[in-house]
Motif scaffolding. Sequence first.
Motif, short mmCIF file in Angstrom:
data_model
loop_
_atom_site.label_atom_id
_atom_site.label_comp_id
_atom_site.label_asym_id
_atom_site.label_seq_id
_atom_site.Cartn_x
_atom_site.Cartn_y
_atom_site.Cartn_z
N MET A 171 -10.82 1.28 -22.85
CA MET A 171 -10.22 0.79 -21.60
C MET A 171 -11.32 0.37 -20.63
O MET A 171 -12.36 1.01 -20.53
CB MET A 171 -9.40 1.94 -20.98
CG MET A 171 -8.65 1.54 -19.74
SD MET A 171 -8.29 3.03 -18.78
CE MET A 171 -8.76 2.53 -17.15
N ARG A 172 -11.09 -0.72 -19.97
CA ARG A 172 -12.06 -1.22 -19.01
C ARG A 172 -12.21 -0.23 -17.87
O ARG A 172 -11.23 0.14 -17.24
CB ARG A 172 -11.59 -2.58 -18.48
CG ARG A 172 -12.37 -3.06 -17.26
CD ARG A 172 -11.78 -4.36 -16.76
NE ARG A 172 -12.42 -4.78 -15.52
CZ ARG A 172 -11.86 -4.67 -14.32
NH1 ARG A 172 -10.66 -4.13 -14.20
NH2 ARG A 172 -12.50 -5.08 -13.26
N GLY A 173 -13.41 0.23 -17.68
CA GLY A 173 -13.67 0.99 -16.46
C GLY A 173 -13.48 2.48 -16.52
O GLY A 173 -13.53 3.13 -15.49
N ALA A 174 -13.27 3.08 -17.72
CA ALA A 174 -13.16 4.55 -17.78
C ALA A 174 -14.45 5.17 -17.26
O ALA A 174 -14.44 6.11 -16.48
CB ALA A 174 -12.87 5.00 -19.20
N ASP A 175 -15.57 4.58 -17.66
CA ASP A 175 -16.89 5.02 -17.19
C ASP A 175 -16.95 4.97 -15.67
O ASP A 175 -17.42 5.88 -15.01
CB ASP A 175 -17.98 4.05 -17.67
CG ASP A 175 -18.32 4.30 -19.11
OD1 ASP A 175 -17.62 5.14 -19.71
OD2 ASP A 175 -19.24 3.64 -19.60
N TYR A 176 -16.49 3.84 -15.18
CA TYR A 176 -16.55 3.56 -13.75
C TYR A 176 -15.82 4.65 -12.98
O TYR A 176 -16.33 5.19 -12.00
CB TYR A 176 -15.92 2.20 -13.50
CG TYR A 176 -15.93 1.75 -12.06
CD1 TYR A 176 -17.05 1.13 -11.51
CD2 TYR A 176 -14.81 1.91 -11.26
CE1 TYR A 176 -17.06 0.71 -10.20
CE2 TYR A 176 -14.81 1.48 -9.94
CZ TYR A 176 -15.94 0.87 -9.43
OH TYR A 176 -15.94 0.45 -8.12
N ILE A 177 -14.60 4.98 -13.46
CA ILE A 177 -13.78 5.96 -12.75
C ILE A 177 -14.46 7.32 -12.75
O ILE A 177 -14.57 7.98 -11.71
CB ILE A 177 -12.37 6.03 -13.39
CG1 ILE A 177 -11.66 4.69 -13.18
CG2 ILE A 177 -11.57 7.17 -12.80
CD1 ILE A 177 -10.38 4.53 -13.94
N VAL A 178 -14.97 7.75 -13.92
CA VAL A 178 -15.64 9.05 -14.01
C VAL A 178 -16.83 9.08 -13.06
O VAL A 178 -17.02 10.03 -12.30
CB VAL A 178 -16.09 9.31 -15.46
CG1 VAL A 178 -17.00 10.53 -15.52
CG2 VAL A 178 -14.89 9.49 -16.36
N LYS A 179 -17.61 8.01 -13.08
CA LYS A 179 -18.79 7.94 -12.24
C LYS A 179 -18.42 8.08 -10.76
O LYS A 179 -19.04 8.81 -10.01
CB LYS A 179 -19.49 6.59 -12.48
CG LYS A 179 -20.97 6.69 -12.46
CD LYS A 179 -21.72 5.65 -13.27
CE LYS A 179 -21.57 4.22 -12.89
NZ LYS A 179 -22.36 3.30 -13.67
N ARG A 180 -17.37 7.35 -10.38
CA ARG A 180 -16.93 7.39 -8.97
C ARG A 180 -16.46 8.78 -8.57
O ARG A 180 -16.73 9.25 -7.47
CB ARG A 180 -15.79 6.38 -8.76
CG ARG A 180 -16.21 4.93 -8.75
CD ARG A 180 -16.88 4.55 -7.47
NE ARG A 180 -18.21 4.05 -7.73
CZ ARG A 180 -19.13 3.86 -6.80
NH1 ARG A 180 -18.88 4.15 -5.55
NH2 ARG A 180 -20.31 3.43 -7.13
N VAL A 181 -15.70 9.43 -9.47
CA VAL A 181 -15.15 10.75 -9.14
C VAL A 181 -16.28 11.76 -8.98
O VAL A 181 -16.31 12.54 -8.02
CB VAL A 181 -14.14 11.20 -10.22
CG1 VAL A 181 -13.77 12.66 -10.01
CG2 VAL A 181 -12.90 10.31 -10.18
N VAL A 182 -17.24 11.73 -9.90
CA VAL A 182 -18.37 12.66 -9.81
C VAL A 182 -19.12 12.43 -8.51
O VAL A 182 -19.47 13.36 -7.78
CB VAL A 182 -19.32 12.47 -11.01
CG1 VAL A 182 -20.63 13.23 -10.80
CG2 VAL A 182 -18.64 12.94 -12.29
N PHE A 183 -19.33 11.18 -8.19
CA PHE A 183 -20.03 10.82 -6.97
C PHE A 183 -19.28 11.35 -5.75
O PHE A 183 -19.87 11.88 -4.81
CB PHE A 183 -20.18 9.31 -6.89
CG PHE A 183 -21.05 8.85 -5.77
CD1 PHE A 183 -22.42 9.06 -5.79
CD2 PHE A 183 -20.50 8.20 -4.67
CE1 PHE A 183 -23.22 8.64 -4.74
CE2 PHE A 183 -21.28 7.79 -3.61
CZ PHE A 183 -22.65 8.01 -3.66
#
Lengths: 320, 323
Positions: free
Chosen positions: A1-13
């Motif tokens: 899925m596009r952006g799973a990485d992105y979401i995890v990164k944002r949440v951790v941040f």
Amino acid sequence: MRGADYIVKRVVFALLTVFVAITINFALFRLAPGSAVTNLARVPHATPETRLAIKRQFGLDKSKFQQYWIYLGQLFRGNLGVSFANSQPVATNLRTALINTIPMVLIGTVFAILLGTLTGVIAAWRRGTKAEGASVTTALAFYSMPTHWLGLMLVILFAGVLPTGGMSNEFLLNPSFSTHVKDLAEHIALPSLTLGLVLYGEYTLIVRSAMLETLGEDYILTARAKGFRAGAILRRHALRNAMLPIATLVALSLGYIVAGAILVETVFSWPGLGRAVYDAVLQRDYPMLQGAFLLLTISVVFFNLVADLLYFKLDPRITT
Amino acid sequence: MSSLLEVEGLNVWFDLEGERELHAVQGVGFALEPGERLGLVGESGCGKTTTVLGLLGLLPPSASVAGSVLLNGVDILAGGEESIRPHRWVDLAIVFQGAMNALNPVKTVGSQIVEVLELHERARGREARTRTSELLESVGIPADRAERFPHEFSGGMRQRAAIAMALACNPSVLIADEPTTALDVMVQAQILELLDSLCRDFGLALLLVTHDLPVVAELCDRAAVMYAGEIVEHGPVDALYHEPRHPYTRLLFAATPDLYGEGVPASIPGAPPRLDRPLVGCPFHTRCDRAFGRCTHERPLLRELEGSRSAACHLNDVVAEVV
């Protein structure tokens, strides 16, 4: 899925941001001049013994680092502490204030967003006409007005027609549900209106500039060349693209709803979070302040996260 | 019999500050027959794109347009926006410059083709998507790319997609505004080849706007050379190249680099006149290498010459007198 990485990164941040903010909040209020004890004791000439006893009671005799450690531990268990001012759990105080604040600020903010978007779109669409001039001038005028001054003007204008203070008429005994709602709506009108009017100008200006930028794009010319009517171009191509900066602004301002509105709440004696914070500052009520700022931090960080994810959803060009 | 597209006396003025006006397009006229290819050439700012946008009624409100645009003998400009709109894309489709931003960045390429099919009721839903796939394949883009966004395409593919989009409603005239600008040479050649074969296959009339003379030479039957808002010479491409009847045309060809030729391309010194004040004499006389007395005070008119061509230059009178 596009952006799973992105979401995890944002949440951790986001979680990291909350932790840093908690630490800064803790330090900041202890750096403020004045002491909790002076106010708590309410006796200017208290003996050193009394002061020490009070300090012990609230754990203020321990080192700052110990206090921080205890605070983190309790926070982790969901305990926000006890208010120095009224000895009630901070969580209870915050909940009461928050419940009072949210409807008033939410109505004002939503009003501001709707009015601002509408006037901003009109200003951009009717560029160079009197409509644009009127829209921008009015928006700037309200944007520049001091909140408390506008509040007072509305009080002068509407006093007698609408209630100008408090949340409800205390002389209504056992009101029926509908009477109660009507009473609440009357009380909420002026503070919400004040807040809405002060806030909407910013939306007008930002929506206008976002729309103007979008309307100057090549793909708008393409849409016209395709044979779309003006209204369809606005809906299909212009609004969607102009929404990008607006969505961010909306998400960010929703984050500040829990901050309440100190000035509005003071003018209209609204027992919300803004006033609770104000009182807590005066009384050096550290637990209450920490609690309120924690709430604000979480809310702002959360809506920032929402803005990021929304932007990601709206603009396919954003990559991780 | 009337032509497919006939533009007559097209004038465009832009409002400037302080009640002034800029006369950007000055009495431009040309005709296009079915399947014919006309190149509109000239240097930047000469009014090529303004002419095209003007005839489609796409100029901003600060522009006023006069003149007539006859499509199969009917003036589509006369009734304003309402009379032009039904012809946009259906009869007159346009491919814009660069295609960099001509496609909406937040919509998939396919959806932007589908929307125009649905708007003009050529197809809906599944049928429209099938047609979109066919269109994309006809310009050499795999059909599965329809779900991609413009930024996921290369410059050349975006230009192809823009061409596919222009073909959606089977227009009779395709207008291409600098379709090869900002593309590298290899891709340019491919796009030109594509335009060439599409025009042949679909019997499209092509109005090609460019500053690039070799592109016109390769693709077009006829060319109209624009200078300072007006057409100064108009005729078959070969005739313009071999026997220009306006010094500007000659100098323009001389300014084009020639792969096989020797020597450096010659630039034309000076700049075009300002169009926000009335012109006296020939607009080109200050830069012309063959200007004479008459050119400074009398404006030459576009006159028909032999061989279905025309030019606006006093030299043609002199030659006629001499011969």
